[in-house]
Write a protein that holds these residues in place. Structure first.
Motif, PDB file in Angstrom:
ATOM      1  N   ALA A  27     -16.834  51.115 -19.949  1.00 60.72           N
ATOM      2  CA  ALA A  27     -16.156  52.408 -20.053  1.00 60.72           C
ATOM      3  C   ALA A  27     -16.123  52.883 -21.506  1.00 60.72           C
ATOM      4  CB  ALA A  27     -14.740  52.284 -19.496  1.00 60.72           C
ATOM      5  N   LEU A  28     -15.816  51.978 -22.426  1.00 65.80           N
ATOM      6  CA  LEU A  28     -15.784  52.365 -23.839  1.00 65.80           C
ATOM      7  C   LEU A  28     -17.152  52.809 -24.330  1.00 65.80           C
ATOM      8  CD1 LEU A  28     -13.450  49.564 -25.277  1.00 65.80           C
ATOM      9  CD2 LEU A  28     -12.902  51.982 -24.882  1.00 65.80           C
ATOM     10  N   ARG A  35      -5.405  51.408 -14.607  1.00 65.28           N
ATOM     11  CA  ARG A  35      -5.465  49.969 -14.808  1.00 65.28           C
ATOM     12  C   ARG A  35      -4.388  49.477 -15.761  1.00 65.28           C
ATOM     13  NH1 ARG A  35      -7.631  47.371 -19.131  1.00 65.28           N
ATOM     14  NH2 ARG A  35      -8.372  48.656 -20.858  1.00 65.28           N
ATOM     15  N   THR A  36      -3.697  50.381 -16.480  1.00 65.21           N
ATOM     16  CA  THR A  36      -2.656  49.963 -17.413  1.00 65.21           C
ATOM     17  C   THR A  36      -1.469  49.436 -16.626  1.00 65.21           C
ATOM     18  OG1 THR A  36      -3.355  51.715 -18.920  1.00 65.21           O
ATOM     19  CG2 THR A  36      -1.190  50.693 -19.312  1.00 65.21           C
ATOM     20  N   GLU A  86     -14.273  47.339 -18.754  1.00 62.25           N
ATOM     21  CA  GLU A  86     -13.606  48.015 -19.867  1.00 62.25           C
ATOM     22  C   GLU A  86     -14.604  48.305 -20.996  1.00 62.25           C
ATOM     23  OE1 GLU A  86      -9.722  47.434 -22.812  1.00 62.25           O
ATOM     24  OE2 GLU A  86     -10.357  45.842 -21.424  1.00 62.25           O
ATOM     25  N   TYR A 120      -9.499  55.846 -14.472  1.00 57.32           N
ATOM     26  CA  TYR A 120      -9.450  54.384 -14.319  1.00 57.32           C
ATOM     27  C   TYR A 120      -8.591  53.752 -15.405  1.00 57.32           C
ATOM     28  CZ  TYR A 120     -10.943  49.523 -14.454  1.00 57.32           C
ATOM     29  OH  TYR A 120     -10.945  48.154 -14.488  1.00 57.32           O
ATOM     30  N   GLU A 121      -8.728  54.238 -16.658  1.00 53.36           N
ATOM     31  CA  GLU A 121      -7.950  53.670 -17.757  1.00 53.36           C
ATOM     32  C   GLU A 121      -6.454  53.861 -17.526  1.00 53.36           C
ATOM     33  OE1 GLU A 121      -8.648  51.885 -20.418  1.00 53.36           O
ATOM     34  OE2 GLU A 121     -10.729  51.714 -19.759  1.00 53.36           O
ATOM     35  N   VAL A 122      -6.096  55.029 -17.021  1.00 55.82           N
ATOM     36  CA  VAL A 122      -4.673  55.281 -16.746  1.00 55.82           C
ATOM     37  C   VAL A 122      -4.168  54.350 -15.644  1.00 55.82           C
ATOM     38  CG1 VAL A 122      -3.041  56.989 -15.871  1.00 55.82           C
ATOM     39  CG2 VAL A 122      -4.771  57.661 -17.556  1.00 55.82           C
ATOM     40  N   GLU A 166     -12.560  43.783 -14.452  1.00 53.61           N
ATOM     41  CA  GLU A 166     -12.419  43.460 -15.877  1.00 53.61           C
ATOM     42  C   GLU A 166     -13.199  42.197 -16.226  1.00 53.61           C
ATOM     43  OE1 GLU A 166     -10.920  45.255 -18.274  1.00 53.61           O
ATOM     44  OE2 GLU A 166     -10.740  46.804 -16.729  1.00 53.61           O
ATOM     45  N   ASN A 170     -12.223  54.395  -8.202  1.00 53.07           N
ATOM     46  CA  ASN A 170     -10.906  55.028  -8.321  1.00 53.07           C
ATOM     47  C   ASN A 170     -10.302  55.361  -6.962  1.00 53.07           C
ATOM     48  OD1 ASN A 170     -10.858  54.945 -11.154  1.00 53.07           O
ATOM     49  ND2 ASN A 170     -12.018  56.861 -11.323  1.00 53.07           N
ATOM     50  N   PHE A 198     -13.618  57.834 -15.819  1.00 51.37           N
ATOM     51  CA  PHE A 198     -13.254  56.690 -16.669  1.00 51.37           C
ATOM     52  C   PHE A 198     -11.820  56.821 -17.167  1.00 51.37           C
ATOM     53  CE2 PHE A 198     -17.896  55.693 -17.384  1.00 51.37           C
ATOM     54  CZ  PHE A 198     -17.816  54.391 -16.894  1.00 51.37           C
ATOM     55  N   ASN A 199     -11.412  58.035 -17.496  1.00 51.66           N
ATOM     56  CA  ASN A 199     -10.035  58.241 -17.954  1.00 51.66           C
ATOM     57  C   ASN A 199      -9.041  57.937 -16.833  1.00 51.66           C
ATOM     58  OD1 ASN A 199     -10.790  58.989 -20.562  1.00 51.66           O
ATOM     59  ND2 ASN A 199     -10.993  61.161 -20.017  1.00 51.66           N
TER      60      ASN A 199
END
Length: 948
Positions: free
Chosen positions: A317-318, A341-342, A314, A337-339, A309, A289, A334-335
């Motif tokens: 992370a899930l 990578r969108t 991904e 990163y999810e924000v 990816e 990050n 992880f959250n």
């Protein structure tokens, strides 16, 4: 409580009427000669006082401090540190020039204690000692050194910068690459301490190999090594945003070298294949990050996301987010990163590339400014005129080239020579062409001093200062204003500047001169310490050296233009001894108002150069190397060529076969050959009749039997050159080259401990590496050439047990001297043969009269196969008078002879030739009627008569 005391000057004292500024303070030493076993407590506990001269460089006074304290340091390795601030004094400067460093030095430390100046080892010397120890230690000693490294950096904040400059990071990587996990942990601890300092972090930024090594340790099997490496990488990325791009470069280099995908080490940790703990997972995701947050542009951002990816980040992370009891910090990362990578919606959204590549070319934007595409300089500044012009319709591939051609100015025949016809007239001629002054003109007097005083001066002074006696340029008298390049002067174009006149007034104030006691007493005005012989030798040497004030800089920079080889050798004989340095410094302190003698001043300058002997010897080796290498390599090449010349020489074979045949006849033997050492005795063996040498007879036979043979000497030039070379000395020179090269490495290490420019150090290091390689090659060539020579001796017939005893010098000398003797003998043999031929030719006409033999010459057509075209006639000559002529051109030879017999009367010999200009031909026919012989004489070609 005086003003000087507040600024740090202890007191002033007067010597011979001259007031000198001094600084008295306590001095101590710190025994840190071994940086891994040093103490932090200065000695002695009751420090003595030392009086410094404020007007002399500290380099000339540090020896006195060293003697007073009886410190264990080498004098050249010493530095002076202020105890109150920890800063180091510049030894090349005076105390007066460093007065700012002494602020607060006179204040009490508490309980009546005073600060002191500490004598200790220079930073660069200690750093090089650390590096040498790390490189050369093993086992327990290396373990102790690595463990102590963190504390060493922690104790001295100035040491980190020197360690980075001295390539200490490279040393840590090399040692760490071969070490076990414990040693790697110690190195990472030391590296963490280095990164706490700005100098250390800047060194890490400029040394990508360290970042690569840290990332490679992330893939280690040892958890503590992985955790420490991740922590340091996090510190590195968080320091500044631009470090994120540097980290990606390092990751790219490591993974490409291993043939794996980018960030493979980090993904392996997140997949928990080795059962890593949650803290390690948090560090890994935080690093991802932080790196994404610091990337400079969208391309590199999404390239990194694509790489992750592709490796299933991904899904990882899930899995972690769906697991119960997952560490909250890990969930947070992880959250984040999810924000991040969108992909954003809109026209700027980037399509995913099938083969992502990390782009690190664009520099990061500052934190305050948004990251936007950079505008072209012309559009941003608004200074490009072409930007405002309408675009051209034709913008094909040739447009740029055409525009460049249009930009290029046309040049005439005088291309590059910016001259015209105006230059034909010299300024002196212009001056002479000016109209002369009218006759009887009264000269204009110079301006009076009173008028000059009335002019307003440029500066107002309160004190009287010294004057500069220059020749002033008066712009009023300028007479070349009509010249193209002399319309204005250089001085009229200069811009005025603002000066600190009060400072200049203070510095250059004229002070009343006081006669020193030495001058009043009539004593010498110079300090003379050396004996007359030593002083004269130095003064004579100074006459062939550059100015003394330039020599120190030339030696420190290895300036070959300022100092040549002879100068270095001369200075090597002038290096001052410790006793001479001490005497000169003491005399200077005792007589501060009296200047040093030229020899003493020069030795004092030399003594201020650290590691003077090592510098000069390294420099001398650098200048000598090419010549010494040439002296070794050329004889080896000559030996190789000489063996080839002897093996292929045909004349030598002719001589040897002749000598072998003569020897076999004389000895009554059937020898197959003889050793070539016998050639030196061939000129000494003489025959018993004419006392001619065996060489003379052999040479005569060779000339007769082998007319195509040569003089031998001119064909074996390499052997002749070898005769002047002592190969034993050559081998010693090669060994000496190797010794001097190894010593030069030691000299460079010693010099590098002190301040040395990195470029100069690299240049000298590259030179010595090249020398070492060339010396190794020379040794191999030397061995191989000697082996070939031994094989060549076997080819010549030498017994195998004796080939190693044959001296190359003696062998070459025997052959060279024999070849020279043979050439001389051959010339004499050829001269004698020519003399005999000339003598025979001379005897043919010696004493003969024209009435006895008249050479009526036959034209050259008689020698041809073509039919004769000139009419021949017979002339009867008697007592020199001409007789009858008869045409015989069509007569056969038998009728010619019989006809001549019937008409000859009392003549028995006739000459037949052309009817005109018989005396101009060299060919004649001599007919002997009595013996029946016809002789054709051709004097200039065949030389001898041919009998038909």
């Amino acid at each position: 409580g005086t003003e000087e005391d507040k600024h740090g000057a202890g007191f002033h004292f007067s010597v011979h009427g001259c007031i000198m500024a001094t600084f008295m303070c306590r001095v101590q030493f710190l025994d840190d000669t071994d940086p891994f076993n040093s103490t932090n407590f200065p000695e002695p506990t009751r420090p003595p006082l030392f009086t410094f001269r404020e007007d002399l460089p500290l380099i000339n006074q540090i020896a006195g401090v060293h003697r007073l304290l009886k410190a264990p340091h080498k004098p050249d390795d010493c530095a002076l540190q202020l105890s109150h601030s920890g800063s180091y004094l510049d030894l090349e400067s005076t105390l007066a020039e460093q007065r700012d460093e002494l602020e607060g030095f006179q204040e009490d430390r508490g309980r009546g204690k005073k600060h002191s100046i500490i004598l200790r080892t220079q930073l660069s010397v200690r750093v090089h000692a650390c590096i040498e120890k790390l490189y050369n230690s093993t086992g327990r000693e290396l373990r102790r050194a690595l463990f102590s490294l963190k504390q060493i950096f922690q104790d001295d904040k100035d040491l980190v910068h020197e360690f980075v400059v001295a390539e200490g990071l490279t040393c840590l990587i090399k040692v760490g690459a071969e070490a076990d996990q414990n040693y790697q942990n110690y190195i990472l601890r030391a590296l963490g301490q280095i990164m706490l300092y700005v100098d250390g972090m800047n060194g890490l930024i400029s040394h990508s190999e360290t970042v690569q090594w840290l990332y490679s340790l992330v893939g280690s099997k040892f958890r503590l090594v992985v955790k420490t490496s991740l922590k340091l990488l996090l510190v590195f990325v968080e320091y500044t945003e631009s470090n994120a791009a540097l980290l990606i470069q390092a990751v790219n280099a490591v993974e490409t070298k291993r043939g794996t995908k980018l960030w493979w080490n980090i993904v392996e940790i997140l997949e928990e294949k080795d059962g890593v703990d949650s803290e390690l997972l948090v560090f890994a995701m935080t690093l991802i990050n932080k790196t994404l947050a610091g990337l400079p542009d969208q391309d590199s951002y999404y390239d990194m996301v694509d790489c992750l990816e592709d490796q299933g980040l991904e899904a990882i992370a899930l899995r972690h987010l769906g697991r119960k009891g997952t560490d909250l910090d890990l969930v947070e990362q992880f959250n984040i990163y999810e924000v991040r990578r969108t992909p954003p919606l809109g026209p700027q959204a980037r399509t995913r590339s099938p083969t992502p590549e990390v782009s690190t070319s664009a520099p990061p934007s500052p934190p305050d400014e948004p990251r936007t595409e950079k505008e072209p300089p012309a559009e941003r500044d608004g200074t490009n005129e072409r930007a405002a012009a309408p675009p051209e319709e034709d913008s094909g591939p040739e447009t740029a080239e055409t525009q460049e051609q249009l930009k290029a100015p046309e040049r005439g025949p005088n291309e590059g020579a910016d001259v015209d016809e105006a230059e034909d007239v010299d300024v002196e001629l212009e001056d002479k062409m000016m109209p002369p002054p009218p006759p009887f003109m009264v000269p204009v007097p110079p301006p009076s001093p009173q008028l000059s005083r009335e002019e307003t001066p440029l500066f107002q002074k309160k004190k009287k200062t010294i004057r500069l006696f220059w020749s002033e340029v008066r712009l009023v008298d300028w007479q070349c204003k009509s010249h193209k390049f002399c319309k204005e002067t250089l001085w009229s174009k200069l811009e005025p500047i603002n000066l600190d006149t009060s400072k200049l007034e203070l510095l250059f104030e004229t002070k009343s001169k006081e006669l020193s006691k030495a001058a009043v007493d009539g004593k010498r005005s110079e300090i003379i310490v050396l004996d007359s012989k030593r002083s004269n030798a130095i003064n004579i040497g100074l006459t062939v050296l550059p100015p003394p004030r330039t020599i120190k800089t030339a030696i420190l920079n290895f300036d070959e233009y300022a100092l040549n080889k002879e100068g270095i050798e001369k200075i090597l004989t002038m290096i001052p001894t410790e006793e001479e340095k001490q005497k000169i410094q003491e005399a200077q302190l005792m007589n501060p108002d009296v200047p040093l003698g030229s020899a003493e001043q020069f030795l004092l300058t030399l003594s201020s150069i650290t590691e003077l002997s090592a510098r000069l010897q390294l420099w001398a080796f650098r200048m000598d190397y090419e010549l010494v290498e040439k002296e070794v390599a050329e004889p080896l090449q000559d030996l190789k060529e000489g063996m080839d010349q002897l093996e292929k020489n045909k004349t030598l074979k002719c001589i040897l076969t002749t000598l072998l045949a003569i020897g076999n006849f004389l000895n009554g033997s059937n020898a197959k050959g003889f050793q070539l050492t016998y050639l030196e005795k061939v000129p000494e063996v003489k025959d018993t009749v004419h006392k001619q040498s065996l060489l003379h007879h052999a040479c005569s036979i060779v000339v007769e039997k082998f007319p195509e043979s040569t003089d031998l000497y001119s064909e074996i030039g390499a052997i002749t050159r070898l005769a002047k070379v002592d190969f034993d000395q050559l081998q010693d020179s090669l060994a000496q080259m190797e010794r001097r090269c190894k010593a030069s490495w030691d000299h460079l290490k010693v010099i590098a401990k002190h301040e040395m420019k990195p470029a100069l150090k690299q240049k000298m290091s590259d030179f010595l590496k090249d020398c070492a390689e060339r010396i190794i090659i020379l040794k191999i060539v030397h061995r191989r050439i000697l082996n070939r020579f031994h094989a060549f001796l076997l080819f010549l017939g030498h017994p195998i047990y004796a080939v190693r005893e044959v001296s190359i010098h003696r062998f070459s000398k025997i052959l060279s001297e024999f070849a020279l003797e043979y050439r001389t003998t051959r010339e004499r043999v050829l001269q004698q043969k020519q003399k005999r031929a000339n003598h025979r030719e001379r005897n043919k006409t010696r004493g003969k009269m024209i009435t006895d033999v008249r050479e009526l010459q036959l034209p050259h057509m008689l020698l041809s196969t073509n039919p004769p075209t000139a009419a021949l006639s017979v002339i009867w000559l008697k007592h020199g008078h001409g007789g009858l002529q008869h045409d015989i051109s069509t007569l056969p030879l038998t009728r010619l002879v019989s006809g001549l017999s019937s008409r000859s009367g009392d003549h028995s010999r006739w000459l037949v030739g052309p009817s005109t200009n018989a005396h101009n031909f060299d060919v004649f026919l001599n007919i002997d009627l009595i013996n029946g012989n016809i002789t054709l004489n051709v004097h200039n070609t065949l030389k001898e008569p041919v009998i038909f």
